[in-house]
Design a protein around this motif. Structure first.
Motif, short mmCIF file in Angstrom:
data_model
loop_
_atom_site.label_atom_id
_atom_site.label_comp_id
_atom_site.label_asym_id
_atom_site.label_seq_id
_atom_site.Cartn_x
_atom_site.Cartn_y
_atom_site.Cartn_z
N ALA A 104 0.96 -1.29 0.04
CA ALA A 104 -0.02 0.01 -0.07
C ALA A 104 0.89 1.29 0.09
O ALA A 104 0.59 2.39 -0.57
CB ALA A 104 -0.81 -0.04 1.17
N ASP A 105 2.06 1.05 0.67
CA ASP A 105 3.00 2.27 0.69
C ASP A 105 4.09 1.86 -0.21
O ASP A 105 4.88 0.97 0.10
CB ASP A 105 3.39 2.38 2.09
CG ASP A 105 4.56 3.56 2.25
OD1 ASP A 105 4.79 4.05 1.40
OD2 ASP A 105 4.85 3.80 3.37
N PRO A 106 4.48 2.60 -1.29
CA PRO A 106 5.15 2.33 -2.28
C PRO A 106 6.63 2.13 -1.63
O PRO A 106 7.43 1.53 -1.97
CB PRO A 106 5.39 3.36 -3.14
CG PRO A 106 3.90 3.95 -3.30
CD PRO A 106 3.53 3.76 -1.83
N ALA A 107 7.11 2.81 -0.69
CA ALA A 107 8.23 2.88 0.13
C ALA A 107 8.54 1.44 0.71
O ALA A 107 9.71 1.38 0.91
CB ALA A 107 8.33 3.92 1.20
N GLU A 108 7.44 0.67 1.06
CA GLU A 108 7.67 -0.53 1.58
C GLU A 108 7.94 -1.68 0.51
O GLU A 108 7.76 -2.86 0.87
CB GLU A 108 6.50 -0.81 2.55
CG GLU A 108 6.57 0.04 3.76
CD GLU A 108 7.73 -0.06 4.69
OE1 GLU A 108 8.30 -1.06 4.78
OE2 GLU A 108 7.94 0.78 5.57
N SER A 109 7.74 -1.30 -0.74
CA SER A 109 7.68 -2.37 -1.68
C SER A 109 8.78 -3.60 -1.60
O SER A 109 8.38 -4.66 -1.61
CB SER A 109 7.60 -1.81 -3.17
OG SER A 109 6.54 -0.99 -3.27
N ALA A 110 10.09 -3.03 -1.25
CA ALA A 110 11.20 -3.90 -1.18
C ALA A 110 10.95 -4.76 -0.01
O ALA A 110 11.19 -6.07 -0.07
CB ALA A 110 12.45 -3.33 -1.03
N THR A 111 10.58 -4.37 1.13
CA THR A 111 10.35 -5.02 2.17
C THR A 111 9.18 -6.27 2.00
O THR A 111 9.36 -7.37 2.46
CB THR A 111 9.67 -4.29 3.51
OG1 THR A 111 10.83 -3.32 3.77
CG2 THR A 111 9.66 -5.29 4.74
N VAL A 112 8.04 -5.91 1.24
CA VAL A 112 7.11 -6.78 0.74
C VAL A 112 7.48 -7.98 0.07
O VAL A 112 7.38 -8.87 0.15
CB VAL A 112 5.72 -5.88 0.34
CG1 VAL A 112 4.88 -7.11 -0.52
CG2 VAL A 112 5.19 -5.15 1.39
N LEU A 113 8.32 -7.60 -0.94
CA LEU A 113 8.93 -8.60 -1.87
C LEU A 113 9.78 -9.42 -1.07
O LEU A 113 9.79 -10.67 -1.24
CB LEU A 113 9.66 -7.92 -3.05
CG LEU A 113 8.67 -7.17 -4.09
CD1 LEU A 113 9.67 -6.41 -5.04
CD2 LEU A 113 7.99 -8.30 -4.93
N ARG A 114 10.71 -9.02 -0.07
CA ARG A 114 11.57 -9.85 0.67
C ARG A 114 10.71 -11.02 1.47
O ARG A 114 10.95 -12.03 1.86
CB ARG A 114 12.48 -9.22 1.52
CG ARG A 114 13.51 -8.66 0.99
CD ARG A 114 14.49 -8.09 1.78
NE ARG A 114 14.19 -7.19 2.85
CZ ARG A 114 14.02 -5.72 2.66
NH1 ARG A 114 14.51 -5.09 1.62
NH2 ARG A 114 13.57 -5.05 3.56
N MET A 115 9.58 -10.41 2.03
CA MET A 115 8.35 -11.25 2.78
C MET A 115 7.89 -12.01 2.18
O MET A 115 8.05 -13.40 2.35
CB MET A 115 7.43 -10.33 3.32
CG MET A 115 6.52 -11.26 4.33
SD MET A 115 4.98 -10.21 4.48
CE MET A 115 4.21 -9.94 2.98
N VAL A 116 7.60 -11.92 0.75
CA VAL A 116 6.96 -13.09 -0.02
C VAL A 116 8.10 -14.07 -0.38
O VAL A 116 7.58 -15.17 -0.67
CB VAL A 116 6.21 -12.25 -1.22
CG1 VAL A 116 5.98 -13.47 -2.30
CG2 VAL A 116 5.26 -11.42 -1.00
N SER A 117 9.10 -13.60 -0.71
CA SER A 117 10.39 -14.56 -1.10
C SER A 117 10.85 -15.47 -0.02
O SER A 117 11.60 -16.46 -0.07
CB SER A 117 11.49 -13.74 -2.05
OG SER A 117 12.07 -12.87 -0.90
N GLY A 118 10.43 -14.95 1.30
CA GLY A 118 10.96 -15.78 2.41
C GLY A 118 11.89 -15.22 3.20
O GLY A 118 12.32 -16.02 3.99
N SER A 119 12.64 -13.96 2.71
CA SER A 119 13.74 -13.29 3.61
C SER A 119 13.29 -12.27 4.23
O SER A 119 14.23 -11.23 4.24
CB SER A 119 14.75 -13.10 2.38
OG SER A 119 14.52 -12.26 1.41
#
Length: 91
Positions: free
Chosen positions: A66-81
């Motif tokens: 929802a917050d573009p600044a958190e996109s990298a964190t979300v992608l890491r979460m989805v990938s498991g890291s």
């Protein structure tokens, strides 16, 4: 997987499924909006991180924050890291 029926079974006409992460609780529960093709067809859901990953993988969801600044964190979460806790967007 969610069943999607399209004219003639054309995969190109499959609805766009999207998970917009709005937050992750201290207990590792992902809060997200699930969009089924049209933004008017949205439901708020919560799932533990492993179940969220499975849901997104099985349904081939586009996962965003929802917050573009958190996109990298979300992608890491989805990938498991991902780190154990983060907050996305306004609460």
């Amino acid at each position: 997987m969610l069943e999607t029926r399209t004219a003639g079974g054309d995969p190109a006409r499959r609805p766009k499924l999207q998970a917009v992460v709005t937050g992750v609780t201290e207990k590792q529960v992902v809060q997200f909006d699930f969009v089924y093709g049209d933004p008017d067809l949205t439901v708020e859901l919560v799932l533990p991180i492993p179940a969220f990953r499975d849901f997104c993988t099985e349904n081939r969801c586009l996962v965003t924050a929802a917050d573009p600044a958190e996109s990298a964190t979300v992608l890491r979460m989805v990938s498991g890291s991902a780190p154990n806790f983060f907050s996305v967007g306004a609460h």
